[in-house]
Scaffold this active site. Structure first.
Site, PDB file in Angstrom:
ATOM      1  N   ASN A 133      -3.952  12.048   8.211  1.00  0.00           N
ATOM      2  CA  ASN A 133      -3.538  10.848   7.489  1.00  0.00           C
ATOM      3  C   ASN A 133      -3.655   9.627   8.396  1.00  0.00           C
ATOM      4  O   ASN A 133      -2.879   9.468   9.327  1.00  0.00           O
ATOM      5  CB  ASN A 133      -2.088  11.037   7.013  1.00  0.00           C
ATOM      6  CG  ASN A 133      -1.495   9.775   6.443  1.00  0.00           C
ATOM      7  OD1 ASN A 133      -2.214   8.901   5.953  1.00  0.00           O
ATOM      8  ND2 ASN A 133      -0.173   9.662   6.520  1.00  0.00           N
TER       9      ASN A 133
ATOM     10  N   SER B 271      -1.127   5.640   6.329  1.00  0.00           N
ATOM     11  CA  SER B 271       0.246   5.300   5.990  1.00  0.00           C
ATOM     12  C   SER B 271       0.534   3.856   6.375  1.00  0.00           C
ATOM     13  O   SER B 271       0.204   3.439   7.491  1.00  0.00           O
ATOM     14  CB  SER B 271       1.226   6.222   6.711  1.00  0.00           C
ATOM     15  OG  SER B 271       2.537   5.719   6.554  1.00  0.00           O
TER      16      SER B 271
ATOM     17  N   GLY C  98      -0.989   7.480  -8.453  1.00  0.00           N
ATOM     18  CA  GLY C  98      -0.591   7.027  -9.781  1.00  0.00           C
ATOM     19  C   GLY C  98      -0.848   7.981 -10.925  1.00  0.00           C
ATOM     20  O   GLY C  98      -0.921   7.546 -12.076  1.00  0.00           O
TER      21      GLY C  98
ATOM     22  N   TYR D 211       2.135  13.049  -6.420  1.00  0.00           N
ATOM     23  CA  TYR D 211       3.337  12.884  -5.606  1.00  0.00           C
ATOM     24  C   TYR D 211       4.411  12.213  -6.472  1.00  0.00           C
ATOM     25  O   TYR D 211       5.355  12.842  -6.922  1.00  0.00           O
ATOM     26  CB  TYR D 211       3.007  12.059  -4.359  1.00  0.00           C
ATOM     27  CG  TYR D 211       4.119  11.984  -3.334  1.00  0.00           C
ATOM     28  CD1 TYR D 211       3.982  12.542  -2.066  1.00  0.00           C
ATOM     29  CD2 TYR D 211       5.323  11.335  -3.618  1.00  0.00           C
ATOM     30  CE1 TYR D 211       5.005  12.468  -1.124  1.00  0.00           C
ATOM     31  CE2 TYR D 211       6.347  11.263  -2.696  1.00  0.00           C
ATOM     32  CZ  TYR D 211       6.184  11.824  -1.449  1.00  0.00           C
ATOM     33  OH  TYR D 211       7.206  11.746  -0.536  1.00  0.00           O
ATOM     34  N   THR D 212       4.245  10.917  -6.750  1.00  0.00           N
ATOM     35  CA  THR D 212       5.275  10.169  -7.481  1.00  0.00           C
ATOM     36  C   THR D 212       5.483  10.705  -8.904  1.00  0.00           C
ATOM     37  O   THR D 212       6.628  10.816  -9.376  1.00  0.00           O
ATOM     38  CB  THR D 212       4.903   8.677  -7.520  1.00  0.00           C
ATOM     39  OG1 THR D 212       4.793   8.211  -6.176  1.00  0.00           O
ATOM     40  CG2 THR D 212       5.953   7.848  -8.251  1.00  0.00           C
TER      41      THR D 212
ATOM     42  N   ASN E 156      -3.838   6.881  -0.170  1.00  0.00           N
ATOM     43  CA  ASN E 156      -2.432   6.723   0.182  1.00  0.00           C
ATOM     44  C   ASN E 156      -1.818   5.600  -0.684  1.00  0.00           C
ATOM     45  O   ASN E 156      -2.436   5.159  -1.648  1.00  0.00           O
ATOM     46  CB  ASN E 156      -2.320   6.381   1.677  1.00  0.00           C
ATOM     47  CG  ASN E 156      -1.062   6.974   2.291  1.00  0.00           C
ATOM     48  OD1 ASN E 156       0.037   6.751   1.789  1.00  0.00           O
ATOM     49  ND2 ASN E 156      -1.220   7.731   3.354  1.00  0.00           N
TER      50      ASN E 156
HETATM   51  C1  FMN Z   1       8.148   8.389  -0.076  1.00  0.00           C
HETATM   52  C2  FMN Z   1       6.695   8.670   0.198  1.00  0.00           C
HETATM   53  C3  FMN Z   1       6.352   9.327   1.381  1.00  0.00           C
HETATM   54  C4  FMN Z   1       5.007   9.602   1.666  1.00  0.00           C
HETATM   55  N1  FMN Z   1       4.679  10.241   2.843  1.00  0.00           N
HETATM   56  C5  FMN Z   1       3.380  10.526   3.119  1.00  0.00           C
HETATM   57  C6  FMN Z   1       3.033  11.212   4.313  1.00  0.00           C
HETATM   58  O1  FMN Z   1       3.868  11.570   5.146  1.00  0.00           O
HETATM   59  N2  FMN Z   1       1.717  11.483   4.537  1.00  0.00           N
HETATM   60  C7  FMN Z   1       0.748  11.120   3.646  1.00  0.00           C
HETATM   61  O2  FMN Z   1      -0.431  11.387   3.878  1.00  0.00           O
HETATM   62  N3  FMN Z   1       1.056  10.469   2.501  1.00  0.00           N
HETATM   63  C8  FMN Z   1       2.344  10.171   2.215  1.00  0.00           C
HETATM   64  N4  FMN Z   1       2.659   9.508   1.052  1.00  0.00           N
HETATM   65  C9  FMN Z   1       1.579   9.099   0.113  1.00  0.00           C
HETATM   66  C10 FMN Z   1       1.426  10.093  -1.019  1.00  0.00           C
HETATM   67  O3  FMN Z   1       1.070  11.383  -0.532  1.00  0.00           O
HETATM   68  C11 FMN Z   1       0.341   9.612  -2.010  1.00  0.00           C
HETATM   69  O4  FMN Z   1      -0.917   9.558  -1.345  1.00  0.00           O
HETATM   70  C12 FMN Z   1       0.640   8.239  -2.590  1.00  0.00           C
HETATM   71  O5  FMN Z   1       2.026   8.104  -2.848  1.00  0.00           O
HETATM   72  C13 FMN Z   1      -0.124   7.983  -3.893  1.00  0.00           C
HETATM   73  O6  FMN Z   1       0.087   9.010  -4.823  1.00  0.00           O
HETATM   74  P1  FMN Z   1       1.238   8.946  -5.966  1.00  0.00           P
HETATM   75  O7  FMN Z   1       1.036   7.676  -6.720  1.00  0.00           O
HETATM   76  O8  FMN Z   1       1.019  10.196  -6.788  1.00  0.00           O
HETATM   77  O9  FMN Z   1       2.566   8.976  -5.251  1.00  0.00           O
HETATM   78  C14 FMN Z   1       3.990   9.216   0.737  1.00  0.00           C
HETATM   79  C15 FMN Z   1       4.364   8.557  -0.455  1.00  0.00           C
HETATM   80  C16 FMN Z   1       5.690   8.276  -0.730  1.00  0.00           C
HETATM   81  C17 FMN Z   1       6.039   7.558  -2.012  1.00  0.00           C
END
Ligand code: FMN
Length: 179
Positions: free
Chosen positions: A11, A14, A136, A157-158, A85
């Site tokens: 990653n 971030s 998203g 994730y979300t 990300n």
């Molecule tokens: C609270 C939080 C913590 C996250 N921590 C990481 C992380 O440690 N490593 C990583 O590669 N992405 C991390 N992400 C990013 C998610 O894996 C993902 O790529 C991003 O949130 C977009 O996807 P989503 O809209 O489904 O959440 C994090 C996202 C959130 C909201």
């Protein structure tokens, strides 16, 4: 983690780690990926299997940056890319309370930006290069849109926080219908 993982994602996108995203720039990325690839070859010999290496990138990249990253991934024989990300852009939440707080936005506000990056990557990397689409996905329709944008696989994730495990089945069904 090498002996235990099915694949490893590096990653470099971030927004919460100072200067981390600078690793997405040309020379820094090339040096990082070359070192990782060399180390992976050593680990593959030690453990008798090659664990795929993925690189995870940000949605806040312009077309030239994405093209350069695609070229560097291929040059260093990285197995795939995870896009994307969270976003540091605020366009999708402009005027809302807390919109100007620092940090990355996930969920709906990153959906379109992430799809744009996936589309650019697919165009630059060709048909067969593995792309994991994330950003998203809140419904089955969103998951299908990730595939349509050029992803081979979808991560959530979300959406998982709001919809729970049922979203996985919904996404899988929607993708299957789209095939
Ligand atoms: C609270 C939080 C913590 C996250 N921590 C990481 C992380 O440690 N490593 C990583 O590669 N992405 C991390 N992400 C990013 C998610 O894996 C993902 O790529 C991003 O949130 C977009 O996807 P989503 O809209 O489904 O959440 C994090 C996202 C959130 C909201």
């Amino acid at each position: 983690m090498y002996p235990h993982a099915d694949y490893v994602t590096v990653n470099i996108s971030s927004p919460n780690t100072k200067n981390l995203r600078e690793l997405q720039s040309d020379a820094a990325l090339d040096a990082l990926l070359a070192a990782l690839q060399a180390h992976r070859l050593e680990l593959a010999a030690t453990h008798g299997r090659s664990v795929p290496l993925f690189v995870k990138i940000a949605p806040d990249l312009d077309d030239a940056q994405i093209a350069l990253i695609a070229k560097t991934l291929k040059k260093n024989r990285i197995d795939g890319v995870v896009a994307t990300n969270t976003t540091i852009a605020r366009d999708a939440v402009r005027g809302l309370a807390h919109a100007e707080e620092t940090g990355g936005l996930s969920g709906r506000p990153v959906f379109a930006a992430s799809n744009r990056v996936i589309g650019q990557l697919r165009a630059a990397l060709g048909k067969r290069y593995p792309i994991i689409g994330v950003g998203g996905v809140m419904s089955g329709t969103d998951a299908r849109a990730k595939i349509a944008a050029g992803a081979d696989l979808v991560q959530i994730y979300t959406g998982f926080i709001y919809k729970g495990p049922a979203l996985v089945a919904e996404a899988a069904r929607a993708i299957a219908v789209g095939r």
